[in-house]
Design a protein around this motif. Structure first.
Motif, PDB file in Angstrom:
ATOM      1  N   THR A 248       0.820  -1.245   0.017  1.00 18.44           N
ATOM      2  CA  THR A 248      -0.127   0.037   0.075  1.00 18.44           C
ATOM      3  C   THR A 248       0.960   1.441   0.034  1.00 18.44           C
ATOM      4  OG1 THR A 248      -1.817  -1.177   1.226  1.00 18.44           O
ATOM      5  CG2 THR A 248      -1.730   1.301   1.197  1.00 18.44           C
ATOM      6  N   SER A 249       0.979   2.053  -1.131  1.00 14.61           N
ATOM      7  CA  SER A 249       1.672   3.075  -1.135  1.00 14.61           C
ATOM      8  C   SER A 249       0.772   4.215  -1.594  1.00 14.61           C
ATOM      9  CB  SER A 249       2.563   2.881  -2.384  1.00 14.61           C
ATOM     10  OG  SER A 249       2.046   2.649  -3.926  1.00 14.61           O
ATOM     11  N   THR A 250       1.411   5.357  -1.509  1.00  8.91           N
ATOM     12  CA  THR A 250       0.762   6.698  -1.504  1.00  8.91           C
ATOM     13  C   THR A 250       1.054   6.931  -3.073  1.00  8.91           C
ATOM     14  OG1 THR A 250       1.080   7.333   0.478  1.00  8.91           O
ATOM     15  CG2 THR A 250       0.433   8.923  -1.146  1.00  8.91           C
ATOM     16  N   GLY A 251       0.070   7.449  -3.879  1.00  4.72           N
ATOM     17  CA  GLY A 251       0.131   7.679  -5.287  1.00  4.72           C
ATOM     18  C   GLY A 251       0.891   9.059  -5.383  1.00  4.72           C
ATOM     19  N   ALA A 252       1.709   8.857  -6.470  1.00  4.61           N
ATOM     20  CA  ALA A 252       2.838   9.979  -6.628  1.00  4.61           C
ATOM     21  C   ALA A 252       2.081  11.148  -6.940  1.00  4.61           C
ATOM     22  CB  ALA A 252       3.864   9.720  -7.783  1.00  4.61           C
ATOM     23  N   ARG A 253       1.022  11.027  -7.991  1.00  4.89           N
ATOM     24  CA  ARG A 253       0.466  12.211  -8.214  1.00  4.89           C
ATOM     25  C   ARG A 253      -0.961  12.437  -7.540  1.00  4.89           C
ATOM     26  NH1 ARG A 253       0.641  11.864 -14.428  1.00  4.89           N
ATOM     27  NH2 ARG A 253       1.416   9.612 -13.925  1.00  4.89           N
TER      28      ARG A 253
ATOM     29  N   ARG B 132      -3.715   9.372  -3.123  1.00  4.96           N
ATOM     30  CA  ARG B 132      -4.361   8.380  -2.793  1.00  4.96           C
ATOM     31  C   ARG B 132      -3.590   7.075  -2.277  1.00  4.96           C
ATOM     32  NH1 ARG B 132      -9.495   8.671  -6.929  1.00  4.96           N
ATOM     33  NH2 ARG B 132     -10.452  10.046  -5.551  1.00  4.96           N
ATOM     34  N   ALA B 133      -4.248   6.320  -1.621  1.00  3.14           N
ATOM     35  CA  ALA B 133      -3.806   4.984  -1.195  1.00  3.14           C
ATOM     36  C   ALA B 133      -3.873   3.924  -2.420  1.00  3.14           C
ATOM     37  CB  ALA B 133      -4.189   4.209  -0.066  1.00  3.14           C
ATOM     38  N   ARG B 134      -2.756   3.344  -2.684  1.00  8.42           N
ATOM     39  CA  ARG B 134      -2.756   2.358  -3.696  1.00  8.42           C
ATOM     40  C   ARG B 134      -2.209   1.075  -3.381  1.00  8.42           C
ATOM     41  NH1 ARG B 134      -5.889   4.997  -7.142  1.00  8.42           N
ATOM     42  NH2 ARG B 134      -5.187   6.947  -7.756  1.00  8.42           N
TER      43      ARG B 134
ATOM     44  N   HIS C 274       7.115   4.616  -9.125  1.00 10.85           N
ATOM     45  CA  HIS C 274       6.913   5.841  -9.063  1.00 10.85           C
ATOM     46  C   HIS C 274       6.380   6.560  -7.726  1.00 10.85           C
ATOM     47  CE1 HIS C 274       7.740   6.424 -13.471  1.00 10.85           C
ATOM     48  NE2 HIS C 274       6.886   5.593 -13.400  1.00 10.85           N
ATOM     49  N   ASN C 275       5.307   5.691  -7.141  1.00 16.62           N
ATOM     50  CA  ASN C 275       4.842   6.134  -5.820  1.00 16.62           C
ATOM     51  C   ASN C 275       5.857   5.901  -4.675  1.00 16.62           C
ATOM     52  OD1 ASN C 275       2.294   6.173  -7.291  1.00 16.62           O
ATOM     53  ND2 ASN C 275       1.532   4.353  -6.714  1.00 16.62           N
ATOM     54  N   LEU C 276       6.466   4.867  -4.725  1.00 16.59           N
ATOM     55  CA  LEU C 276       7.570   4.697  -3.697  1.00 16.59           C
ATOM     56  C   LEU C 276       8.671   5.730  -3.871  1.00 16.59           C
ATOM     57  CD1 LEU C 276       8.198   0.789  -3.281  1.00 16.59           C
ATOM     58  CD2 LEU C 276       6.691   2.310  -1.798  1.00 16.59           C
ATOM     59  N   LEU C 277       9.186   6.078  -5.199  1.00 18.89           N
ATOM     60  CA  LEU C 277       9.998   7.120  -5.181  1.00 18.89           C
ATOM     61  C   LEU C 277       9.596   8.493  -4.587  1.00 18.89           C
ATOM     62  CD1 LEU C 277      11.441   6.297  -8.706  1.00 18.89           C
ATOM     63  CD2 LEU C 277      12.681   6.126  -6.560  1.00 18.89           C
TER      64      LEU C 277
END
Length: 156
Positions: free
Chosen positions: A52-57, A60-62, A94-97
């Protein structure tokens, strides 16, 4: 062992790369939800987490089911952004970066983690271990011009 080699061979094909990204994550998400986080279908073959990562743009939780390579007795994991050997980096990388603080569900347990993109010698050593763990990653890398991203995630 014979069935594992068969699956490795099939998963290295371009046909698998075209179909798998649409079929396996959807099945994994559904089964994971239905079993209260206790079962990932793909983990019957390879260890897996639901990231569960946070959307880069979007911010939102992904939630993304991913194969992983456990390290240090479950204190850390390697995630490979292979995207099944398709050209672009997968969205979760991308989200993790953008937001390295994330959470994984590992064997039904939610664990807060921090992700770090591996580079240089550290990436080379992890990549060598990943190829020994799951050889089809070599076929994925051979099909794309980008360097496949490799992350180490550790408990926070």
């Amino acid at each position: 062992m014979r069935s594992v080699r068969f699956v490795q061979k099939v998963s290295s094909t371009r046909g698998f790369a075209r179909v798998a990204p649409y079929v396996f994550p959807a099945l994994d998400r559904a089964v994971h939800r239905l079993t209260g986080g206790k079962v990932l279908l793909s983990a019957q073959l390879l260890p897996g987490v639901v990231l569960t990562s946070t959307g880069a743009r979007s911010g939102r939780a992904r939630r993304t089911p991913l194969a992983c390579m456990p390290e240090d007795g479950g204190r850390g994991w390697i995630l490979v952004g292979s995207n099944f050997g398709r050209p672009g980096h997968p969205a979760w990388t991308h989200n993790l970066l953008a937001h390295p603080e994330a959470e994984i569900n590992w064997k039904g347990q939610d664990i807060p983690v921090t992700a770090r993109l591996l580079e240089g010698e550290e990436r080379a050593a992890a990549w060598k271990a990943v190829l020994a763990f799951w050889p089809p990653y070599a076929a994925y890398q051979a099909r794309v011009e980008r360097e496949i991203r490799v992350f180490r995630i550790v408990r926070r």
